[in-house]
Design an enzyme around this catalytic site. Structure first.
Site, PDB file in Angstrom:
ATOM      1  N   ARG A 161       0.824  -1.205   0.000  1.00 32.53           N
ATOM      2  CA  ARG A 161       0.000   0.000   0.000  1.00 32.53           C
ATOM      3  C   ARG A 161       0.865   1.265   0.000  1.00 32.53           C
ATOM      4  O   ARG A 161       1.915   1.313   0.653  1.00 32.53           O
ATOM      5  CB  ARG A 161      -0.932  -0.006   1.211  1.00 32.53           C
ATOM      6  CG  ARG A 161      -0.233   0.371   2.507  1.00 32.53           C
ATOM      7  CD  ARG A 161      -1.157   0.259   3.696  1.00 32.53           C
ATOM      8  NE  ARG A 161      -0.618   0.960   4.838  1.00 32.53           N
ATOM      9  CZ  ARG A 161      -0.988   0.706   6.097  1.00 32.53           C
ATOM     10  NH1 ARG A 161      -1.880  -0.215   6.378  1.00 32.53           N
ATOM     11  NH2 ARG A 161      -0.447   1.410   7.085  1.00 32.53           N
ATOM     12  N   GLU A 220       8.622 -11.901 -10.277  1.00 29.65           N
ATOM     13  CA  GLU A 220       7.210 -12.178 -10.521  1.00 29.65           C
ATOM     14  C   GLU A 220       6.817 -11.831 -11.949  1.00 29.65           C
ATOM     15  O   GLU A 220       5.778 -12.291 -12.437  1.00 29.65           O
ATOM     16  CB  GLU A 220       6.354 -11.398  -9.525  1.00 29.65           C
ATOM     17  CG  GLU A 220       6.428 -11.878  -8.083  1.00 29.65           C
ATOM     18  CD  GLU A 220       7.619 -11.334  -7.315  1.00 29.65           C
ATOM     19  OE1 GLU A 220       8.459 -10.624  -7.916  1.00 29.65           O
ATOM     20  OE2 GLU A 220       7.718 -11.628  -6.105  1.00 29.65           O
ATOM     21  N   GLU A 269      -7.596  -2.370   6.392  1.00 31.94           N
ATOM     22  CA  GLU A 269      -6.772  -3.393   5.763  1.00 31.94           C
ATOM     23  C   GLU A 269      -7.544  -4.667   5.450  1.00 31.94           C
ATOM     24  O   GLU A 269      -8.713  -4.832   5.804  1.00 31.94           O
ATOM     25  CB  GLU A 269      -5.561  -3.711   6.653  1.00 31.94           C
ATOM     26  CG  GLU A 269      -4.338  -2.855   6.323  1.00 31.94           C
ATOM     27  CD  GLU A 269      -3.710  -3.236   4.975  1.00 31.94           C
ATOM     28  OE1 GLU A 269      -4.172  -4.198   4.338  1.00 31.94           O
ATOM     29  OE2 GLU A 269      -2.749  -2.548   4.570  1.00 31.94           O
TER      30      GLU A 269
END
Lengths: 474, 84
Positions: A161, A220, A269
């Site tokens: 975030r 990734e 969250e």
């Protein structure tokens, strides 16, 4: 059907009936967040906000991957693909690797607009105030952050975030257990800023891949290519030697400063709570922003399940657990989205006593294991993807003393059940719920017989009943 | 203009004399590092602007304080600290 970016994915959502085009003007300040939150909580279609207050020409996409249907579409599968089939296909694809393809700047829509240096103004974009009381406007909620290791070629993509402090500074949560944290501590030790690129609104599988953890040395980006079935097209950043998906909506480039923190957060969250307080956290200075014409800001509203984070974790964290326990005689692994990713349910063939502990140890030894404090192990006759069966096993086969194995373990600052002191220092705990019958219970003597249609009636009777089912009037 | 400040313990806020604060406006939520005088009532700071206080987990207190910005400071208030 691979997607190059967010836009062709949005078109696919429209075709599959999983998109609502919101013509009415919507406020970036809480309203878009509130709509998106409700969308998540009632399992609605993804809203594409076509008119955003104060931001003519900008659009926002809420809850892009908040259902398994949309996840299936993102993978190019039929939207009604069963969860288990989605997970199996993801498992198959994620074992492949396809390196990104570098394209020229002229072929990269994310370079259509650029602002550098003093021109940089993050308030040019409709960064949403997602929840009332959040610490700031979280421009990055469905994105990936690109960083490179200080002393190797390892490039990490991760979804962390990030909120806007002012026109050219952002703040973010970096944890030492994350790959970006491992990299950042090296830069801090060398007293050097860490170059980064935040890619907002990439193609969906790049975002998903960024939530995986193949480990040091692996990027990734290569997994994103394998998930898509073709390489991700990437382009070099303007201010550093990092490469970003060329079809992204917005790319923010800059540096994470070493050894300094500015108050960041709080933020609602994925656990379903606003758990951690506003605290001094790393500072992201901005050198340059590039973006597509008429950019679309995606908005993943994290909170009470089920939202994008829970669907993604149920796939990516599950994959990490699956890789860790696949050498055991398992029947399946499921991380139910409703658990906020906190529990892995693992089915096993009980071929020896204490296999549940063995499997749980392997799970907690995985990279993502520390994010999942609970592990439920069930016998092979329980379908781990069927929560009704899991609950039945939990409350009939779990011995309240012998089956419960709690112990200290690494924690996470966002775990709601931990005390403030435990959250601060990552002092967590693990709990194994062993729902398997004891190995030494003999069939027909100690071991209870399951009283189900397929287990307590003769096979021939089952077949006869099924064959005559309509004839009975059902 | 109204502002917000995240703070759990208001007894740490000295009133009536300039203090350094990390606040944000409530229009576009831009962070500001300022020297300012604050007070817990309008009577104590008649020329002040509204300052809403939030606990550090975001919950807003029902009654505002008031703030008079004396000076906008450069940059942001940077400190050292652990990751977490």
């Amino acid at each position: 059907m691979p997607f190059k970016g967010l836009r062709d994915f949005i078109e696919a959502l429209g075709r599959s009936g999983d998109l609502v085009r919101v013509e009415r003007e919507v406020d970036w300040n809480l309203e878009a967040g509130a709509i998106t939150r409700r969308v998540c909580e009632i399992g609605e279609r993804a809203p594409l906000f076509l008119r955003v207050k104060d931001y003519p020409g900008h659009r926002m996409l809420g809850a892009p991957l908040a259902t398994y249907r949309r996840f299936a579409v993102a993978m190019g599968l039929p939207p009604d693909t069963p969860v288990r089939a989605i997970l199996d296909e993801f498992d198959r694809r994620s074992r492949g690797r396809l390196k990104p393809r570098v394209v020229d700047r002229s072929q990269a829509p994310c370079k259509q607009n650029v602002m550098r240096g003093e021109e940089v103004d993050l308030f040019r974009f409709p960064a949403p105030m997602v929840h009332e009381g959040d610490g700031g406007r979280y421009l990055a909620t469905f994105h990936l952050v690109v960083t490179r290791d200080l002393d190797s070629d390892w490039v990490n993509w991760g979804m962390y975030r990030v909120m806007v402090h002012n026109r050219n500074t952002m703040g973010g949560l970096i944890l030492p257990g994350q790959d970006i944290g491992r990299m950042y501590v090296k830069y801090e030790a060398a007293d050097r800023p860490m170059p980064y690129a935040i890619v907002i609104g990439p193609d969906p599988m790049s975002a998903v891949a960024s939530c995986m953890s193949p480990g040091p040395g692996e990027t990734e980006a290569d997994i994103a290519g394998a998930l898509n079935g073709e390489p991700v097209e990437v382009v070099r950043c303007e201010t550093c030697d990092l490469y970003v998906p060329a079809h992204a909506e917005i790319v923010i480039e800059g540096e994470v400063l070493p050894k300094v923190r500015v108050e960041e957060g709080p933020f609602g969250e994925y656990t379903g709570y606003r758990t951690s307080p506003r605290m001094p956290r790393p500072v992201f200075t901005v050198k340059c922003v590039t973006w597509r014409d008429d950019p679309i800001v995606p908005l993943a509203n994290m909170g009470v399940p089920v939202d994008d984070s829970h669907i993604i974790f149920s796939v990516t964290w599950r994959q990490d657990v699956l890789n860790a326990v696949s050498k055991f005689p398992i029947t399946g692994v499921y991380v139910p989205p409703e658990s906020a990713g906190h529990v892995a349910i693992i089915g096993v063939h009980k071929v020896y006593e204490h296999i549940a502990q063995h499997v749980a140890d392997a799970m907690w030894g995985s990279k993502m294991g520390y994010l999942m404090p609970y592990c439920i192990v069930v016998d092979a006759d329980v379908d781990v993807y069927d929560m009704g069966q899991v609950l039945h096993a939990l409350f009939t086969k779990l011995h309240p003393i012998r089956g419960v194995h709690g112990r200290p373990g690494p924690g996470h600052g966002l775990f709601p059940f931990m005390s403030l002191e435990e959250r601060r220092w990552g002092k967590g705990a693990h709990l194994l719920l062993d729902c398997t019958w004891p190995f030494d219970w003999r069939e027909g003597i100690e071991r209870p017989q399951r009283a189900g249609f397929t287990t307590i009636y003769p096979k021939e009777l089952q077949e006869r009943v099924l064959a005559n089912w309509k004839a009975y009037g059902f | 203009m109204e502002y917000e400040l995240f703070i759990d313990d208001t007894s740490a806020l000295r009133q009536g004399e300039p203090v350094e604060l990390f606040i944000r406006d409530t229009e576009r939520y831009e962070a500001k590092y300022v020297r300012a005088i604050v007070a817990d009532s309008r009577d104590k700071l008649p020329e002040g602007e509204v300052l809403w206080l939030r606990y550090t987990r975001g919950l807003k207190r029902p009654q505002p304080w008031y703030i008079k910005i004396v000076q906008e400071l450069e940059g942001l208030p940077m400190v050292e600290g652990p990751l977490g």
